[in-house]
Scaffold this motif. Structure first.
Motif, mmCIF file in Angstrom:
data_model
loop_
_atom_site.group_PDB
_atom_site.id
_atom_site.type_symbol
_atom_site.label_atom_id
_atom_site.label_comp_id
_atom_site.label_asym_id
_atom_site.label_seq_id
_atom_site.Cartn_x
_atom_site.Cartn_y
_atom_site.Cartn_z
ATOM 1 N N CYS A 60 -8.261 3.965 -11.828
ATOM 2 C CA CYS A 60 -7.426 3.693 -10.818
ATOM 3 C C CYS A 60 -5.859 3.910 -10.447
ATOM 4 O O CYS A 60 -4.893 3.871 -11.902
ATOM 5 C CB CYS A 60 -7.726 1.944 -11.002
ATOM 6 N N THR A 75 -3.543 -10.843 -10.313
ATOM 7 C CA THR A 75 -4.924 -10.899 -10.459
ATOM 8 C C THR A 75 -5.034 -9.607 -9.981
ATOM 9 O O THR A 75 -6.423 -8.924 -10.936
ATOM 10 C CB THR A 75 -4.982 -11.491 -8.671
ATOM 11 N N ILE A 76 -4.961 -9.080 -9.403
ATOM 12 C CA ILE A 76 -5.099 -7.176 -9.001
ATOM 13 C C ILE A 76 -5.383 -6.540 -9.932
ATOM 14 O O ILE A 76 -5.817 -5.735 -10.776
ATOM 15 C CB ILE A 76 -4.133 -6.963 -7.888
ATOM 16 N N GLN A 110 -5.381 -7.402 -13.351
ATOM 17 C CA GLN A 110 -6.304 -7.849 -14.015
ATOM 18 C C GLN A 110 -7.521 -7.833 -13.924
ATOM 19 O O GLN A 110 -8.099 -7.187 -14.533
ATOM 20 C CB GLN A 110 -6.333 -9.289 -14.383
ATOM 21 N N SER A 111 -8.111 -6.775 -12.973
ATOM 22 C CA SER A 111 -8.741 -6.465 -12.398
ATOM 23 C C SER A 111 -9.114 -5.398 -12.411
ATOM 24 O O SER A 111 -10.156 -4.890 -12.969
ATOM 25 C CB SER A 111 -8.588 -7.216 -11.078
ATOM 26 N N VAL A 112 -8.212 -4.741 -12.391
ATOM 27 C CA VAL A 112 -8.017 -3.198 -12.509
ATOM 28 C C VAL A 112 -8.154 -2.291 -14.193
ATOM 29 O O VAL A 112 -8.392 -1.175 -14.040
ATOM 30 C CB VAL A 112 -8.080 -2.531 -11.507
#
Length: 208
Positions: free
Chosen positions: A156, A43-44, A46-48
């Protein structure tokens, strides 16, 4: 008659030393993911990190995370470790897998990579290992400075750590220009034991 006791002094494994990891990976070549696997981090990630990001994973060890990532669609992941033993093993394991590259390198000093070379830098346990070795504070600072140097502006750095945020944030905050977000993840062993989906929840920056 008085009882006799034998007290043996135990020492912490030298997680900050290359020799420790060379010996361990020679003895335990099987793939092993510290802390979290792909399921817990997906989840993380894919978000960053967009799928076309050029990524650097530092202290890769014998993780299978990068393999799962390229199978999910990420296109370019450079994986480094200062253990030549594990880099040889992982290079052989993933020979011919498009999108994965392995190189022996020390995250504290990476002259082989130009400044602003990567769209993302991922560390899963390497900072923790460095903080278990000698001269931990200076080595941790050198590592983070290098990660910041090779990261493109606005991109990031993702740190996965077992350390409490209050013990890790000071190292990140010592470098200017970082906007820090802290997340708590369900421990991998709990997810596996319960056969459940991991829970990712944001935490307040700083002490929690």
């Amino acid at each position: 008659m008085p009882e006799e006791y034998v007290v043996k002094r135990t020492t912490m494994p030298q997680y900050g030393e290359c020799e420790y990891w060379d010996e361990r990976y020679s003895r335990e070549p099987a793939a092993f993911d510290w802390y979290q696997g792909f399921t817990g981090l997906q989840t993380i990630l894919q978000s960053v990190y967009p799928m076309d990001s050029v990524l650097l994973q530092v202290g890769v060890g014998s993780s299978r995370l990068q393999e799962e990532m390229v199978r999910a669609g990420w296109r370019s992941i450079m994986n480094i470790d200062y253990s030549s033993v594990v880099i040889k093993h992982m290079s052989d394991l993933h020979f011919g897998v498009a999108g994965l590259e392995y190189r022996v390198a020390d995250v504290r000093h990476m002259p082989e990579f130009l400044a602003s070379s990567f769209d993302g830098v991922l560390d899963k346990g390497t900072l923790d290992a460095i903080l278990c070795g000698e001269k931990s504070a200076s080595h941790a600072a050198a590592m983070l400075k290098e990660c910041f140097r090779v990261l493109r502006p606005g991109c990031c750095f993702m740190l996965v750590s077992y350390g409490d945020p209050s013990s890790r944030l000071p190292y990140l905050e010592a470098l200017t220009g970082w906007d820090i977000t802290v997340f708590a993840l369900t421990k991998q062993e709990v997810v596996e034991a319960l056969d459940a989906e991991p829970v990712v929840r944001p935490l307040v920056k700083g002490e929690v």
